[in-house]
Write a protein that holds these residues in place. Sequence first.
Motif, mmCIF file in Angstrom:
data_model
loop_
_atom_site.group_PDB
_atom_site.id
_atom_site.type_symbol
_atom_site.label_atom_id
_atom_site.label_comp_id
_atom_site.label_asym_id
_atom_site.label_seq_id
_atom_site.Cartn_x
_atom_site.Cartn_y
_atom_site.Cartn_z
ATOM 1 N N THR A 164 3.721 23.267 -6.662
ATOM 2 C CA THR A 164 3.688 23.943 -5.314
ATOM 3 C C THR A 164 3.390 22.834 -4.385
ATOM 4 O OG1 THR A 164 2.775 25.962 -6.223
ATOM 5 C CG2 THR A 164 2.256 25.462 -3.796
ATOM 6 N N THR A 165 4.158 22.722 -3.138
ATOM 7 C CA THR A 165 3.768 21.901 -2.016
ATOM 8 C C THR A 165 3.625 22.602 -0.807
ATOM 9 O OG1 THR A 165 6.245 21.663 -1.590
ATOM 10 C CG2 THR A 165 5.303 20.123 -3.163
ATOM 11 N N LEU A 166 4.101 23.979 -0.875
ATOM 12 C CA LEU A 166 3.912 24.807 0.513
ATOM 13 C C LEU A 166 2.476 25.044 0.748
ATOM 14 C CD1 LEU A 166 5.768 26.881 2.253
ATOM 15 C CD2 LEU A 166 5.357 28.822 0.645
ATOM 16 N N GLN A 167 2.277 24.957 2.118
ATOM 17 C CA GLN A 167 0.847 25.145 2.443
ATOM 18 C C GLN A 167 0.543 26.456 2.973
ATOM 19 O OE1 GLN A 167 -1.512 22.599 2.512
ATOM 20 N NE2 GLN A 167 0.081 22.022 1.314
ATOM 21 N N PRO A 168 -0.315 27.321 3.059
ATOM 22 C CA PRO A 168 -0.878 28.508 3.511
ATOM 23 C C PRO A 168 -0.837 28.531 4.976
ATOM 24 C CG PRO A 168 -2.464 27.668 1.908
ATOM 25 C CD PRO A 168 -1.553 26.485 2.055
ATOM 26 N N THR A 169 -0.427 29.524 5.649
ATOM 27 C CA THR A 169 -0.337 29.567 6.871
ATOM 28 C C THR A 169 -0.895 31.038 7.464
ATOM 29 O OG1 THR A 169 1.093 29.470 8.792
ATOM 30 C CG2 THR A 169 2.005 30.466 6.940
ATOM 31 N N SER A 170 -1.604 31.001 8.465
ATOM 32 C CA SER A 170 -2.025 32.380 9.224
ATOM 33 C C SER A 170 -1.187 32.616 10.357
ATOM 34 C CB SER A 170 -3.475 32.110 9.511
ATOM 35 O OG SER A 170 -3.616 31.252 10.256
ATOM 36 N N ASP A 171 -0.256 31.816 10.588
ATOM 37 C CA ASP A 171 0.704 32.362 11.836
ATOM 38 C C ASP A 171 2.167 31.370 11.818
ATOM 39 O OD1 ASP A 171 1.725 33.019 14.201
ATOM 40 O OD2 ASP A 171 0.569 31.538 15.456
ATOM 41 N N ARG A 172 2.889 31.916 11.357
ATOM 42 C CA ARG A 172 4.296 31.673 11.213
ATOM 43 C C ARG A 172 5.712 32.412 11.883
ATOM 44 N NH1 ARG A 172 6.697 33.086 5.070
ATOM 45 N NH2 ARG A 172 6.029 35.445 5.209
ATOM 46 N N VAL A 173 6.583 31.802 11.990
ATOM 47 C CA VAL A 173 7.724 32.522 12.361
ATOM 48 C C VAL A 173 8.468 33.281 11.268
ATOM 49 C CG1 VAL A 173 10.267 32.352 13.226
ATOM 50 C CG2 VAL A 173 8.432 30.921 14.215
ATOM 51 N N LEU A 174 8.696 34.641 11.388
ATOM 52 C CA LEU A 174 9.195 35.292 10.426
ATOM 53 C C LEU A 174 10.527 35.953 10.773
ATOM 54 C CD1 LEU A 174 8.930 36.576 7.569
ATOM 55 C CD2 LEU A 174 8.272 38.653 8.833
ATOM 56 N N ALA A 175 11.463 35.461 10.188
ATOM 57 C CA ALA A 175 13.026 35.767 10.500
ATOM 58 C C ALA A 175 13.766 36.174 9.450
ATOM 59 C CB ALA A 175 13.712 34.727 11.113
ATOM 60 N N THR A 176 14.539 37.222 9.515
ATOM 61 C CA THR A 176 15.515 37.555 8.410
ATOM 62 C C THR A 176 16.784 38.270 8.900
ATOM 63 O OG1 THR A 176 15.388 39.345 6.468
ATOM 64 C CG2 THR A 176 14.574 40.074 8.354
ATOM 65 N N ALA A 177 17.741 38.432 7.990
ATOM 66 C CA ALA A 177 18.827 39.233 8.393
ATOM 67 C C ALA A 177 19.322 40.224 7.280
ATOM 68 C CB ALA A 177 20.135 38.364 8.137
ATOM 69 N N VAL A 178 18.941 41.530 7.918
ATOM 70 C CA VAL A 178 18.551 42.478 7.175
ATOM 71 C C VAL A 178 20.192 43.152 6.426
ATOM 72 C CG1 VAL A 178 17.700 44.916 6.954
ATOM 73 C CG2 VAL A 178 16.545 43.127 8.244
ATOM 74 N N THR A 179 20.018 43.551 5.236
ATOM 75 C CA THR A 179 21.160 44.519 4.986
ATOM 76 C C THR A 179 20.340 45.560 4.259
ATOM 77 O OG1 THR A 179 22.615 42.506 4.076
ATOM 78 C CG2 THR A 179 22.791 44.868 3.009
ATOM 79 N N ALA A 180 20.680 46.584 5.000
ATOM 80 C CA ALA A 180 20.023 48.132 4.616
ATOM 81 C C ALA A 180 20.755 49.242 4.121
ATOM 82 C CB ALA A 180 19.017 48.525 5.518
ATOM 83 N N ARG A 181 20.567 49.889 3.107
ATOM 84 C CA ARG A 181 21.658 50.983 2.639
ATOM 85 C C ARG A 181 20.642 52.286 2.577
ATOM 86 N NH1 ARG A 181 24.108 47.839 -2.242
ATOM 87 N NH2 ARG A 181 21.914 46.983 -2.084
ATOM 88 N N TRP A 182 21.136 53.400 3.141
ATOM 89 C CA TRP A 182 20.320 54.342 2.554
ATOM 90 C C TRP A 182 20.986 55.790 2.234
ATOM 91 C CZ3 TRP A 182 20.987 51.551 7.187
ATOM 92 C CH2 TRP A 182 21.526 52.616 8.236
ATOM 93 N N ARG A 183 20.504 56.383 1.300
ATOM 94 C CA ARG A 183 20.888 57.505 0.527
ATOM 95 C C ARG A 183 20.533 58.943 1.391
ATOM 96 N NH1 ARG A 183 20.271 60.125 -4.670
ATOM 97 N NH2 ARG A 183 18.498 58.711 -5.248
ATOM 98 N N HIS A 184 21.454 59.708 1.587
ATOM 99 C CA HIS A 184 21.277 60.872 2.332
ATOM 100 C C HIS A 184 21.150 61.983 1.030
ATOM 101 C CE1 HIS A 184 22.508 59.469 6.291
ATOM 102 N NE2 HIS A 184 23.245 58.861 5.769
ATOM 103 N N ALA A 185 20.013 62.685 1.021
ATOM 104 C CA ALA A 185 20.071 63.763 0.042
ATOM 105 C C ALA A 185 20.867 64.956 0.768
ATOM 106 C CB ALA A 185 18.572 64.112 0.044
ATOM 107 N N SER A 186 20.806 64.993 2.183
ATOM 108 C CA SER A 186 21.732 66.110 2.620
ATOM 109 C C SER A 186 22.405 65.502 3.741
ATOM 110 C CB SER A 186 20.872 67.473 3.179
ATOM 111 O OG SER A 186 19.614 66.890 3.965
ATOM 112 N N ALA A 187 23.641 66.078 4.089
ATOM 113 C CA ALA A 187 24.293 65.450 5.388
ATOM 114 C C ALA A 187 23.625 65.750 6.615
ATOM 115 C CB ALA A 187 25.682 66.045 5.567
ATOM 116 N N PRO A 188 23.332 64.695 7.496
ATOM 117 C CA PRO A 188 22.690 64.962 8.827
ATOM 118 C C PRO A 188 23.777 65.748 9.731
ATOM 119 C CG PRO A 188 23.387 62.978 8.885
ATOM 120 C CD PRO A 188 23.724 63.487 7.557
ATOM 121 N N ASP A 189 23.195 66.557 10.856
ATOM 122 C CA ASP A 189 24.036 67.164 11.939
ATOM 123 C C ASP A 189 24.995 65.963 12.236
ATOM 124 O OD1 ASP A 189 22.907 69.588 11.440
ATOM 125 O OD2 ASP A 189 21.509 68.937 13.028
#
Length: 288
Positions: A164-189
């Motif tokens: 382990t070389t990673l240092q703990p941090t209490s303030d960092r830039v957090l960045a991500t590229a989200v892939t999200a999928r959501w399942r419908h239990a019922s069809a929305p209007d």
Amino acid sequence: MSIILGPNRYGKAETRLVRVVRDGAVHHLKDVNVSSSLSGDMEAVHLTGDNAAVLPTDTQKNTVYAFAGKHGVGQIEEFARLLAGHFVDTQPAIRHARVEIEEYFWDRIPVSGHSFVRAGGEVRTCVVHHDGDGRTTVVSGLRDLVLLNTTGSEFHGFAVDEYTTLQPTSDRVLATAVTARWRHASAPDSFGESYTEVRRCLLEAFAGTHSLSLQQTLYAMGKRVLDTCDGICEVRLEMPNKHHFAVDLSPFGLDNAGEVFHAADRPYGLIEGGVLREDAPDAGFAWE
């Protein structure tokens, strides 16, 4: 017949730079990709390997970061002019400098002064399953939803071992590229309105979560969707950790108070997980 050296140039391609301007609680973001290319009296390095006229490409990269710390990054045309002029004016062998900059735009997430969503590039998705029993399952989704918090993220208290070389941090830039999928239990209007609502939930949860880990943020985003959207029974998220490392400007006599970052391309952490209702119906198949 004699052989001669033809036109040539060299440089540093795709120096990724993120510049944060911290105006109190409201931050401003400049995200650019800088490529420099120099040409001039370069016969010796090609013909004999004499490097005396060569400004290293690593130095060109460092100059981009140092100028961002010293001058900031305003209009990209002006920043490119500043860099190009510097290379030609300070290096006797350089006759021509080409600097190309791509700028990536971000929109501020309204509920926060330090949270951003990449403008453009997001892709909306869906997968529909239908079987012979007349059962239809609809999975909506999106990919390439690029998000970034300039603060409000920590990472510490993690397991360590001899590697382990990673240092703990209490303030960092957090960045991500989200892939999200959501399942419908019922069809929305309206699937369109449902998509807009889910996207809003994802953005607001990302911006509103003081993150101790990207896993925590992932769960908060999925939970916000399920808390808000009754017709959705399960959310699955893939969130790569787009690391941003503060650049050491001390070799150039400059401080870096969390303003100049190298946006690393790879390797990256990949966080994946699902959030679902306890009574979510079984899809009956692998719906991803």
